[in-house]
Design a protein around this motif. Structure first.
Motif, PDB file in Angstrom:
ATOM      1  N   VAL A 194       0.305 -30.795-100.922  1.00  0.00           N
ATOM      2  CA  VAL A 194      -0.466 -29.572-101.520  1.00  0.00           C
ATOM      3  C   VAL A 194       0.111 -28.645-102.148  1.00  0.00           C
ATOM      4  O   VAL A 194       1.208 -27.754-100.763  1.00  0.00           O
ATOM      5  N   ASP A 195       0.821 -28.453-103.028  1.00  0.00           N
ATOM      6  CA  ASP A 195       2.173 -26.766-103.096  1.00  0.00           C
ATOM      7  C   ASP A 195       0.868 -25.916-104.153  1.00  0.00           C
ATOM      8  O   ASP A 195       0.828 -25.899-105.530  1.00  0.00           O
ATOM      9  N   LEU A 196       0.636 -24.684-103.656  1.00  0.00           N
ATOM     10  CA  LEU A 196      -0.738 -23.927-104.400  1.00  0.00           C
ATOM     11  C   LEU A 196       0.224 -22.424-104.625  1.00  0.00           C
ATOM     12  O   LEU A 196       0.950 -21.900-103.858  1.00  0.00           O
ATOM     13  N   GLY A 197      -0.066 -22.308-105.496  1.00  0.00           N
ATOM     14  CA  GLY A 197       0.195 -21.030-106.321  1.00  0.00           C
ATOM     15  C   GLY A 197      -0.310 -19.720-106.821  1.00  0.00           C
ATOM     16  O   GLY A 197      -1.760 -20.160-106.435  1.00  0.00           O
ATOM     17  N   ALA A 198       0.046 -19.133-107.093  1.00  0.00           N
ATOM     18  CA  ALA A 198      -1.185 -18.013-107.000  1.00  0.00           C
ATOM     19  C   ALA A 198      -1.837 -18.309-108.941  1.00  0.00           C
ATOM     20  O   ALA A 198      -2.985 -18.035-108.806  1.00  0.00           O
TER      21      ALA A 198
ATOM     22  N   ALA B 257      -6.939 -20.493-109.992  1.00  0.00           N
ATOM     23  CA  ALA B 257      -6.486 -18.991-110.020  1.00  0.00           C
ATOM     24  C   ALA B 257      -6.943 -19.117-108.290  1.00  0.00           C
ATOM     25  O   ALA B 257      -7.829 -18.606-107.153  1.00  0.00           O
ATOM     26  N   ILE B 258      -5.370 -18.611-107.942  1.00  0.00           N
ATOM     27  CA  ILE B 258      -5.686 -18.796-106.053  1.00  0.00           C
ATOM     28  C   ILE B 258      -6.727 -17.214-105.419  1.00  0.00           C
ATOM     29  O   ILE B 258      -7.362 -17.748-104.616  1.00  0.00           O
ATOM     30  N   ALA B 259      -6.997 -16.140-106.554  1.00  0.00           N
ATOM     31  CA  ALA B 259      -8.108 -15.143-106.237  1.00  0.00           C
ATOM     32  C   ALA B 259      -9.053 -15.691-106.254  1.00  0.00           C
ATOM     33  O   ALA B 259     -10.179 -14.889-106.001  1.00  0.00           O
ATOM     34  N   ASP B 260      -9.632 -17.146-106.255  1.00  0.00           N
ATOM     35  CA  ASP B 260     -11.158 -17.633-106.750  1.00  0.00           C
ATOM     36  C   ASP B 260     -11.694 -17.984-104.974  1.00  0.00           C
ATOM     37  O   ASP B 260     -13.028 -17.935-105.099  1.00  0.00           O
ATOM     38  N   GLY B 261     -10.400 -17.598-104.156  1.00  0.00           N
ATOM     39  CA  GLY B 261     -11.125 -17.979-103.374  1.00  0.00           C
ATOM     40  C   GLY B 261     -10.997 -18.819-102.293  1.00  0.00           C
ATOM     41  O   GLY B 261     -10.429 -19.716-102.927  1.00  0.00           O
ATOM     42  N   PRO B 262     -10.538 -19.098-100.757  1.00  0.00           N
ATOM     43  CA  PRO B 262     -10.638 -20.610-100.053  1.00  0.00           C
ATOM     44  C   PRO B 262     -11.344 -21.443-100.726  1.00  0.00           C
ATOM     45  O   PRO B 262     -11.125 -22.437-100.749  1.00  0.00           O
TER      46      PRO B 262
ATOM     47  N   PRO C  49      -1.653 -11.801 -96.871  1.00  0.00           N
ATOM     48  CA  PRO C  49      -1.370 -12.519 -98.323  1.00  0.00           C
ATOM     49  C   PRO C  49      -1.792 -11.591 -99.195  1.00  0.00           C
ATOM     50  O   PRO C  49      -3.613 -11.394 -99.706  1.00  0.00           O
ATOM     51  N   PRO C  50      -1.230 -10.904 -99.477  1.00  0.00           N
ATOM     52  CA  PRO C  50      -0.981  -9.430-100.519  1.00  0.00           C
ATOM     53  C   PRO C  50      -1.670  -9.619-102.427  1.00  0.00           C
ATOM     54  O   PRO C  50      -2.025  -9.550-103.121  1.00  0.00           O
ATOM     55  N   ILE C  51      -1.264 -11.556-102.246  1.00  0.00           N
ATOM     56  CA  ILE C  51      -2.281 -12.103-103.527  1.00  0.00           C
ATOM     57  C   ILE C  51      -2.923 -12.635-103.811  1.00  0.00           C
ATOM     58  O   ILE C  51      -3.790 -13.618-104.333  1.00  0.00           O
ATOM     59  N   MET C  52      -3.464 -12.565-102.674  1.00  0.00           N
ATOM     60  CA  MET C  52      -4.989 -13.803-102.010  1.00  0.00           C
ATOM     61  C   MET C  52      -6.202 -13.762-101.897  1.00  0.00           C
ATOM     62  O   MET C  52      -6.339 -13.406-100.005  1.00  0.00           O
ATOM     63  N   PRO C  53      -6.860 -12.276-102.758  1.00  0.00           N
ATOM     64  CA  PRO C  53      -7.739 -11.572-101.980  1.00  0.00           C
ATOM     65  C   PRO C  53      -8.985 -12.498-101.722  1.00  0.00           C
ATOM     66  O   PRO C  53      -9.373 -14.248-101.996  1.00  0.00           O
ATOM     67  N   GLY C  54      -9.889 -12.600 -99.880  1.00  0.00           N
ATOM     68  CA  GLY C  54     -10.105 -13.144 -99.520  1.00  0.00           C
ATOM     69  C   GLY C  54      -9.269 -14.556 -98.823  1.00  0.00           C
ATOM     70  O   GLY C  54     -10.467 -14.975 -98.396  1.00  0.00           O
ATOM     71  N   TRP C  55      -8.682 -14.012 -98.718  1.00  0.00           N
ATOM     72  CA  TRP C  55      -7.552 -15.601 -98.138  1.00  0.00           C
ATOM     73  C   TRP C  55      -7.403 -15.377 -97.051  1.00  0.00           C
ATOM     74  O   TRP C  55      -7.284 -15.823 -95.690  1.00  0.00           O
ATOM     75  N   ASP C  56      -7.565 -14.256 -96.223  1.00  0.00           N
ATOM     76  CA  ASP C  56      -7.517 -13.369 -94.566  1.00  0.00           C
ATOM     77  C   ASP C  56      -7.523 -13.791 -93.761  1.00  0.00           C
ATOM     78  O   ASP C  56      -8.909 -13.764 -93.571  1.00  0.00           O
ATOM     79  N   ASP C  57      -6.532 -14.985 -92.841  1.00  0.00           N
ATOM     80  CA  ASP C  57      -6.796 -15.469 -91.066  1.00  0.00           C
ATOM     81  C   ASP C  57      -8.471 -16.765 -91.673  1.00  0.00           C
ATOM     82  O   ASP C  57      -8.825 -17.350 -90.862  1.00  0.00           O
ATOM     83  N   ALA C  58      -8.469 -16.931 -92.893  1.00  0.00           N
ATOM     84  CA  ALA C  58      -9.235 -18.596 -93.356  1.00  0.00           C
ATOM     85  C   ALA C  58      -8.964 -19.768 -93.167  1.00  0.00           C
ATOM     86  O   ALA C  58      -7.586 -19.626 -93.036  1.00  0.00           O
TER      87      ALA C  58
END
Length: 395
Positions: free
Chosen positions: A87-91, A114-119, A165-174
């Motif tokens: 799996v290769d995930l980008g922004a 959209a990686i910003a949708d959250g984990p 992660p700067p471009i991944m809102p909601g992903w910190d410590d997921a």
């Protein structure tokens, strides 16, 4: 390598997992060959070969040439025995593939996300696509043994959790490994996207190169470091973060990290697009920049080459520090071709010591957009084929 040379060079395996590593190259070997290589008793070798045959990871490979009497049977690694999900995930993208244990792609899929949708929504979609790809590859769920994931941000590799992660809102410590593990029922390995791209490029195109630097130039700029044939992540997994090194004598441009004059702020795809917009050109993304260069636009070519020079300023220091024998340039902006490479080469060869650049090659990626999934597959397969994992499987 001849059998006698391999016997001298190879460490003497002490368990079935270490003996299995001798078969990883796919070359058929007899029980007698393995006894010569390991120095172990024929009875021990026979028992371990039988255990590996029972796992399916080793399969009969015909008969060797007879030196008198009945020809001896040979055995070889069977990479088709199991599969992994890469799996290769980008922004804004997801690329997935099901591969065998040697990295051969059996089924693959790409789509916009959209990686910003959250984990939760992103990883649930990954799990859904994983099941669909298994069906497409005509494999069963029980054939899947691990998942490899690349994320577009810093990752603590030991836990697989993204760190601020700067471009991944909601992903910190997921808990990415935990989420996917629960959905797919296999271990999940997670790393940042540039590291897995470096693994994919190295394993696929430059396996014999022990010292390689893979540089991704896209929305951000980062590097994956291969040293002594292995990926180097650093103490917290932050090694290779080129994008936030200050460019020597660089412009005082603000960077998303909070500093100014960072390489990413000066030479990334969006930075080049902004410079072209100021000249009246319609460039909103890295892809737009590449399209302009390919159409022959002179201003776009000049800006990409200048970005290459800025990247070269930072890479010249890396060359002096790490002494790679190869630098591979990947990412979307690398598709602009020789303009970027020319700028990088111009500065690296001028600024680095002659000894460090004597045999240094600077090239574009051979694996292209597939680098990430190929690296994720390599990471996932290495996890389940390690000596400890094989010992646990057949022990």
């Amino acid at each position: 390598m001849r059998m006698d040379e391999l016997a001298k060079a190879a460490p003497k395996p002490t368990g079935v997992g270490e003996m299995f590593q001798l078969l990883r190259d796919g070359q058929p070997r007899t029980r007698s060959d393995l006894a010569t290589l390991t120095g172990q008793a024929r009875s021990t070798i026979a028992a371990r070969v039988d255990a590996l045959l029972g796992s399916g990871l080793v399969a009969p490979a015909g008969e060797a040439t007879s030196t008198g009497g009945r020809p001896p049977a040979t055995f070889a690694f069977n990479p088709a025995a199991r599969v992994v999900l890469a799996v290769d995930l980008g922004a804004t993208h997801a690329r997935l593939a099901v591969t065998d244990l040697a990295g051969t792609v059996l089924a693959e899929h790409s789509e916009q996300i959209a990686i910003a949708d959250g984990p939760a929504p992103v990883l649930d979609r990954v799990a859904e696509l994983g099941h669909l790809l298994l069906d497409k590859a005509d494999r069963q769920a029980e054939d899947l043994v691990s998942v490899g994931v690349g994320l577009p941000g810093p990752v603590e590799h030991s836990t697989g959790r993204p760190i601020n992660p700067p471009i991944m809102p909601g992903w910190d410590d997921a808990d990415v490994p935990g989420h996917l593990g629960r959905r797919l029922h296999v271990p999940a390995l997670v790393d940042n996207d540039v590291n897995i791209m470096a693994l994919g490029e190295h394993a696929t195109a430059w396996r014999t190169v022990d010292h390689l630097l893979f540089v991704k130039v896209a929305t951000g700029i980062g590097a994956g470091i291969i040293s002594d044939g292995a990926i180097r992540r650093g103490a917290q997994g932050a090694a290779g973060d080129l994008g936030h090194i200050a460019v020597p004598g660089g412009l005082d441009l603000p960077c998303r990290c909070g500093n100014t004059g960072c390489l990413e702020a000066v030479a990334s795809g969006p930075a080049i697009a902004t410079a072209l917009q100021a000249q009246g050109l319609d460039a909103r993304s890295s892809a737009d920049v590449v399209a302009l260069v390919r159409s022959g636009d002179l201003a776009a070519g000049r800006e990409v080459r200048e970005a290459g020079r800025h990247i070269g300023e930072v890479l010249a220091a890396c060359v002096s520090m790490l002494n790679p024998s190869m630098i591979v340039i990947g990412g979307v902006v690398a598709d602009a071709g020789e303009h970027l490479l020319a700028g990088i080469r111009e500065v690296v060869y001028r600024r680095s010591l002659p000894l460090a650049t004597q045999h240094l090659r600077i090239v574009t990626s051979r694996t292209g957009a597939r680098a990430g999934v190929l690296g994720a597959a390599t990471m996932a397969a290495e996890h389940v084929l390690s000596p400890a994992a094989i010992d646990a499987l057949v022990g």
